[in-house]
Design an enzyme around this catalytic site. Structure first.
Site, PDB file in Angstrom:
ATOM      1  N   HIS A  55       0.843  -1.192   0.000  1.00  0.00           N
ATOM      2  CA  HIS A  55       0.000   0.000   0.000  1.00  0.00           C
ATOM      3  C   HIS A  55       0.881   1.247   0.000  1.00  0.00           C
ATOM      4  O   HIS A  55       2.010   1.220   0.502  1.00  0.00           O
ATOM      5  CB  HIS A  55      -0.903   0.021   1.245  1.00  0.00           C
ATOM      6  CG  HIS A  55      -2.024  -0.967   1.192  1.00  0.00           C
ATOM      7  ND1 HIS A  55      -3.068  -0.959   2.083  1.00  0.00           N
ATOM      8  CD2 HIS A  55      -2.252  -2.002   0.336  1.00  0.00           C
ATOM      9  CE1 HIS A  55      -3.908  -1.943   1.779  1.00  0.00           C
ATOM     10  NE2 HIS A  55      -3.438  -2.591   0.733  1.00  0.00           N
ATOM     11  N   GLU A  57       0.959   3.937   1.751  1.00  0.00           N
ATOM     12  CA  GLU A  57       1.459   4.439   3.037  1.00  0.00           C
ATOM     13  C   GLU A  57       2.657   3.628   3.522  1.00  0.00           C
ATOM     14  O   GLU A  57       3.650   4.180   3.997  1.00  0.00           O
ATOM     15  CB  GLU A  57       0.356   4.364   4.111  1.00  0.00           C
ATOM     16  CG  GLU A  57      -0.889   5.154   3.795  1.00  0.00           C
ATOM     17  CD  GLU A  57      -1.962   4.309   3.118  1.00  0.00           C
ATOM     18  OE1 GLU A  57      -1.653   3.558   2.167  1.00  0.00           O
ATOM     19  OE2 GLU A  57      -3.126   4.401   3.531  1.00  0.00           O
ATOM     20  N   CYS A  85      -6.089   2.056   5.650  1.00  0.00           N
ATOM     21  CA  CYS A  85      -6.746   0.826   6.110  1.00  0.00           C
ATOM     22  C   CYS A  85      -6.153   0.436   7.465  1.00  0.00           C
ATOM     23  O   CYS A  85      -5.264   1.102   7.998  1.00  0.00           O
ATOM     24  CB  CYS A  85      -6.525  -0.284   5.091  1.00  0.00           C
ATOM     25  SG  CYS A  85      -4.823  -0.905   5.068  1.00  0.00           S
ATOM     26  N   CYS A  88      -2.268  -0.094   7.397  1.00  0.00           N
ATOM     27  CA  CYS A  88      -1.509   1.154   7.290  1.00  0.00           C
ATOM     28  C   CYS A  88      -1.644   1.997   8.553  1.00  0.00           C
ATOM     29  O   CYS A  88      -0.688   2.650   8.972  1.00  0.00           O
ATOM     30  CB  CYS A  88      -1.945   1.926   6.061  1.00  0.00           C
ATOM     31  SG  CYS A  88      -1.485   1.060   4.541  1.00  0.00           S
TER      32      CYS A  88
HETATM   33 ZN   LIG Z   1      -3.445   0.314   3.617  1.00  0.00          ZN
END
Ligand SMILES: [Zn+2]
Length: 153
Positions: A55, A57, A85, A88
């Site tokens: 992801h 981040e 999410c 993260c």
């Molecule tokens: Zn995430």
């Protein structure tokens, strides 16, 4: 919201657009160091790297930690186009990020205020200041355009 937040969000949006080259969901993130300069960047790369944890981040935090030579990013701000999410949000807490700036909220999976709020949980000894909705429309449009085009295809 600080004066710089919108400018930094534009950098995160530009980073997110890079994900489109590999048909990854366009989410972008930048980490801003204590001097105000961008020290880490990342865009969603799950498809590009066949990695479920790639992801924006997480990649931006890794990039910043590498650049600064330390895992503790307690003087940095993370700027991301979509609400993080659960994974993260956990990574943000582990990196000791004190301030999170996000663009669009994610009512389905957001973990910094929408579905969960893992970064301001009273049971944790690290809490994060959350500034939400920065350039929200632009950030949301990036995603709706992506999913709209895929539906048409
Ligand atoms: Zn995430």
């Amino acid at each position: 919201m600080r004066e710089d937040d919108a400018r930094l969000m534009r950098e995160a949006i530009a980073e997110g657009r890079l994900a489109l080259a590999t048909e990854d969901v366009p989410v972008g993130a930048v980490v801003v160091g204590p001097g105000g300069a961008v020290v880490g960047r990342g865009h969603n790369a799950r498809e590009a790297t066949a990695d479920p944890t790639a992801h924006a981040e997480v990649l931006a935090l890794r990039d910043a930690a590498r650049a600064l030579g330390r895992w503790r990013l307690d003087d940095c701000t993370l700027v991301v186009t979509l609400e993080p999410c659960a994974m993260c949000a956990g990574a943000i807490v582990l990196a000791r990020i004190p301030r999170l700036v996000l663009g669009a909220w994610d009512p389905k999976a957001g973990a910094t205020g929408s579905v969960h709020d893992l970064v301001r949980d009273r049971r944790l000894n690290h809490r994060v200041e959350v500034v939400g909705g920065v350039l929200e429309d632009e950030c949301a449009t990036l995603l709706t355009d992506f999913f709209g085009e895929r539906r048409e295809a």
